[in-house]
Design a protein around this motif. Structure first.
Motif, mmCIF file in Angstrom:
data_model
loop_
_atom_site.group_PDB
_atom_site.id
_atom_site.type_symbol
_atom_site.label_atom_id
_atom_site.label_comp_id
_atom_site.label_asym_id
_atom_site.label_seq_id
_atom_site.Cartn_x
_atom_site.Cartn_y
_atom_site.Cartn_z
ATOM 1 N N GLY A 10 0.819 -1.199 0.000
ATOM 2 C CA GLY A 10 0.000 0.000 0.000
ATOM 3 C C GLY A 10 0.851 1.246 0.000
ATOM 4 O O GLY A 10 2.082 1.180 -0.007
ATOM 5 N N PRO A 11 0.213 2.431 0.042
ATOM 6 C CA PRO A 11 0.991 3.673 0.055
ATOM 7 C C PRO A 11 1.834 3.845 1.310
ATOM 8 O O PRO A 11 2.910 4.430 1.261
ATOM 9 N N GLN A 175 -23.432 -10.872 -0.203
ATOM 10 C CA GLN A 175 -22.622 -10.168 0.774
ATOM 11 C C GLN A 175 -21.922 -8.989 0.098
ATOM 12 O O GLN A 175 -21.743 -8.970 -1.127
ATOM 13 N N VAL A 176 -21.504 -8.053 0.916
ATOM 14 C CA VAL A 176 -20.649 -6.965 0.468
ATOM 15 C C VAL A 176 -19.327 -7.089 1.224
ATOM 16 O O VAL A 176 -19.318 -7.146 2.465
ATOM 17 N N LEU A 177 -18.223 -7.154 0.468
ATOM 18 C CA LEU A 177 -16.889 -7.261 1.060
ATOM 19 C C LEU A 177 -16.213 -5.905 0.970
ATOM 20 O O LEU A 177 -16.280 -5.219 -0.059
ATOM 21 N N LEU A 178 -15.532 -5.526 2.052
ATOM 22 C CA LEU A 178 -14.933 -4.206 2.147
ATOM 23 C C LEU A 178 -13.488 -4.334 2.605
ATOM 24 O O LEU A 178 -13.218 -4.980 3.621
ATOM 25 N N HIS A 179 -12.557 -3.745 1.835
ATOM 26 C CA HIS A 179 -11.174 -3.654 2.305
ATOM 27 C C HIS A 179 -10.811 -2.190 2.435
ATOM 28 O O HIS A 179 -10.852 -1.426 1.468
ATOM 29 N N ILE A 180 -10.425 -1.767 3.656
ATOM 30 C CA ILE A 180 -10.098 -0.378 3.932
ATOM 31 C C ILE A 180 -8.586 -0.233 3.888
ATOM 32 O O ILE A 180 -7.860 -0.843 4.680
ATOM 33 N N GLY A 181 -8.105 0.551 2.934
ATOM 34 C CA GLY A 181 -6.684 0.823 2.826
ATOM 35 C C GLY A 181 -6.343 2.193 3.348
ATOM 36 O O GLY A 181 -7.183 2.899 3.919
ATOM 37 N N GLU A 182 -5.093 2.597 3.126
ATOM 38 C CA GLU A 182 -4.674 3.909 3.608
ATOM 39 C C GLU A 182 -5.340 5.028 2.843
ATOM 40 O O GLU A 182 -5.689 6.068 3.420
ATOM 41 N N ALA A 183 -5.531 4.848 1.516
ATOM 42 C CA ALA A 183 -6.021 5.934 0.682
ATOM 43 C C ALA A 183 -7.257 5.576 -0.110
ATOM 44 O O ALA A 183 -7.832 6.439 -0.762
ATOM 45 N N VAL A 224 -1.386 10.789 0.953
ATOM 46 C CA VAL A 224 -1.589 10.358 2.335
ATOM 47 C C VAL A 224 -0.555 11.044 3.191
ATOM 48 O O VAL A 224 0.640 10.834 3.019
ATOM 49 N N ALA A 225 -0.992 11.857 4.097
ATOM 50 C CA ALA A 225 -0.073 12.590 4.959
ATOM 51 C C ALA A 225 -0.063 11.979 6.344
ATOM 52 O O ALA A 225 -1.091 11.527 6.850
ATOM 53 N N ALA A 226 1.102 11.943 6.935
ATOM 54 C CA ALA A 226 1.198 11.426 8.296
ATOM 55 C C ALA A 226 0.464 12.366 9.246
ATOM 56 O O ALA A 226 0.539 13.586 9.112
ATOM 57 N N PRO A 227 -0.280 11.831 10.200
ATOM 58 C CA PRO A 227 -1.006 12.694 11.143
ATOM 59 C C PRO A 227 -0.030 13.506 11.974
ATOM 60 O O PRO A 227 1.044 13.048 12.325
#
Length: 652
Positions: A10-11, A175-183, A224-227
């Motif tokens: 990922g990013p 079903q609905v499949l969800l993958h949450i990435g960084e961006a 994607v910025a670091a918090p």
């Protein structure tokens, strides 16, 4: 037992899962969740270093590794075509979908497809497109980290394979499949165990706040910025959850599935207020695809689902065979198209070689026949057939030599010689007999040759050169050499006259002394000729007068002294040869001699000859038949130590 590895890149993060076993029975033997360093001067090099360290730490199988890349990198389109098989779809897919991807040059993207439905009339496809340059960057990171992925796919397809392998999707529900990435977030609708739709929401766990600056174009990933603080991170998470819930609501309300949607399954980044809640009365669960005690971590296994799906596919699990390395497959297809012509060319080449071999065989047979004829003719000329009373021209050797040869030919004899010494003794006996025949024929060289004006002039100039250290520089203004034939009772003579200038730096008296020294040296040389003792007193005549046997003894003695002091790669040996007498009465005359041959396994003859010339005491050798040869006839016995030192310095 088979071992495979799946890597999600990922990013900001990467996950690694190593499986061992089969598609139905396996366990996780290694896993890793890591973050790529941020803020460095070279982010790519930092990512390579982090991935390389993880690969080395977990000893992943380099020959069975694939990767999954961010779903946000892809553009998704649905396409309907006439009913075609997959091979035909492969040929036309780029041309059919080109009009639906105006933002990209079709030659700059990799196209993949999934068959959503196929009837007798038409084929419904889900097409994914990823820019080649973007995908290549991910592959280059892996290559620089030490692994060449067998395949590349999206996070979405790897998640689907993981879910299907865990038997979460059934034929009687959806079903609905969800993958949450960084961006980005991958959303897949499964109906009856088959993929119905797939898309990417361009917001993830770490994207910027919604707004014009945060929106990303299709097929790209937002920055994607670091918090900067815990409060900032919390605010972003809440915004991401809110946006994802809204998009999920749209997906659920707009889904046209044959079966009711039973649940939403989530993997990837863990976000608050999502798992354990309901969206439009549909429960949201964590996507747990791992078997009990399957080697996964006790907590926080959701981020590993995609990497697990990649590794499972390499073991033969899952049903989707998505592959973004289609350019590699197309190259293979091109090779297959030239396979038949290439095979024909090879066949023709082999046939040509066979015909050539036949003609060469005939030529060799003719040469063998000619050689046999020459051999028979030579035998008849030399030996013929004595048993039938036909004698050739080869005479039997002298009796004493014949008896000695017969004795040496016996397997055991009482001769006090080695085999080599026995052959050398035969050679000496033959030389003695040949000398005796030459004496009988008058070929002894005892006839006095007329004197030579050139030889006399050469003798004088050589004496000048030998005396150079004592007399200094001499300039020859004029030189004359005149031969006068002898009269009755007197010998021939040669008169040499020179007009010389002597140069000295210190005084004119020194030049006069040099003139006196030269006069004395010339008188001594000429007197030695007059007395007939020049062979023993003049160095050049001493060397010319040495016999080949004497030269051979000197050569063998020198080789014996050097042999134990040289390395094994150096070979010294003796060979027969000739010495050039130089100018004088016989400028083209040759003297038999024995030469010292030098060979070296690591040096060419030219390198050996050049090194000898550059020695502290320069040595002038000659090269014949790729061998460096030294003639000891040109080396005074008193100078042999200098020659040996030069050879040792070169070859020791």
């Amino acid at each position: 037992m088979a071992r495979t590895c799946g890597i999600r890149i990922g990013p900001r993060r990467f996950e690694i899962v190593v499986l061992e076993g089969s598609a139905k029975k396996h366990r996780i033997t290694a896993f890793k969740s890591g973050e790529f360093p941020q803020g460095g001067e070279d982010p790519t090099a930092d990512a390579v270093a982090a991935l390389k360290a993880a690969i080395k730490e977990h000893n992943i199988p380099l020959d069975a590794t694939s990767i999954a890349v961010d779903t946000g990198l892809a553009a998704f389109r649905t396409l309907k075509l006439p009913s075609l098989d997959d091979s035909k779809v492969e040929e036309i897919i780029k041309f059919e979908v080109e009009s639906q991807l105006p933002q990209w040059n079709i030659d700059d993207v990799v196209i993949d497809f999934l068959v959503l439905d196929r009837t007798e009339q038409e084929t419904s496809l889900l097409v994914t497109a990823v820019q080649k340059g973007t995908l290549q960057r991910e592959l280059d990171v892996c290559a620089r980290a030490g692994v060449e992925p067998l395949e590349a796919e999206l996070e979405a397809t790897a998640m689907v394979n993981a879910a299907l392998g865990a038997d979460i999707c059934h034929v009687d529900d959806a079903q609905v499949l969800l993958h949450i990435g960084e961006a980005s977030t991958a959303v897949v609708v499964i109906d009856g165990g088959k993929v119905r739709s797939m898309r990417a929401i361009h917001i993830g766990a770490l994207t910027h706040e919604p707004g014009p600056a945060a929106e990303a174009a299709e097929g790209t990933v937002p920055v994607v910025a670091a918090p900067t603080s815990p409060e900032d991170l919390q605010r972003r998470l809440e915004q991401a959850v809110s946006r994802i819930r809204r998009e999920l609501g749209r997906t659920l309300s707009g889904a046209r599935t044959a079966n009711p949607i039973s649940a939403v399954y989530v993997c990837g980044w863990e976000l608050p207020d999502l798992v354990g809640t309901k969206i439009l009365d549909i429960p949201v669960y964590e996507l747990d695809v791992f078997e009990e005690d399957g080697g996964q971590p006790v907590q926080g296994a959701a981020p590993l689902v995609v990497a697990y799906g990649v590794a499972l596919r390499l073991l033969g699990g899952g049903t989707l065979r998505a592959n973004l390395r289609r350019e590699d497959l197309r190259y293979t297809g091109a090779f297959e198209r030239v396979e038949l012509p290439l095979a024909v060319a090879i066949l023709l080449l082999v046939t040509g070689l066979a015909v050539f071999n036949i003609f060469e065989g005939q030529r060799v047979k003719k040469l063998d026949k000619d050689y046999s004829s020459w051999l028979v003719s030579t035998k008849n000329f030399l030996i013929n057939n004595p048993k039938e009373g036909l004698h050739g021209n080869l005479e039997r050797p002298w009796d004493e030599i014949a008896r000695f040869v017969d004795k040496t030919a016996q397997p055991t004899n009482d001769l006090p010689f080695t085999r080599l010494q026995q052959m050398q003794q035969i050679e000496r006996m033959l030389n003695i007999k040949c000398k005796s025949l030459n004496d009988d024929l008058g070929n002894t060289g005892e006839i006095t040759l007329p004197q030579s004006a050139l030889e006399a002039l050469t003798l004088v100039t050589n004496t000048l050169d030998d005396l150079k250290p004592e007399i200094g520089r001499v300039a020859i203004r004029q030189a004359k050499s005149r031969y006068s034939g002898g009269k009755i009772g007197s010998d021939d003579n040669v008169e040499v006259s020179l007009d010389l200038s002597f140069f000295k730096d210190d005084s004119s008296s020194a030049a006069s002394h040099a003139h006196d020294d030269l006069t004395k040296a010339l008188e001594a040389t000429l007197e030695s000729y007059a007395r007939g003792t020049s062979v023993s007193e003049v160095p050049a005549h001493q060397l010319i007068a040495q016999s080949a046997d004497r030269i051979k003894e000197r050569a063998e003695s020198m080789i014996l002294r050097l042999r134990d002091r040289l390395v094994e790669s150096v070979s010294l040996d003796t060979v027969d040869g000739e010495s050039a007498a130089g100018g004088g009465s016989g400028p083209s005359s040759r003297l038999p001699t024995v030469l010292v041959s030098i060979t070296h396994q690591g040096l060419t003859p030219n390198q050996i000859e050049a090194s000898l010339r550059r020695a502290e005491t320069p040595v002038i050798a000659r090269i014949v038949d790729d061998r460096v040869l030294l003639d000891l006839r040109t080396v005074a016995e008193s100078d042999e130590q200098l020659l040996e030192r030069a050879i040792l310095d070169l070859l020791a």
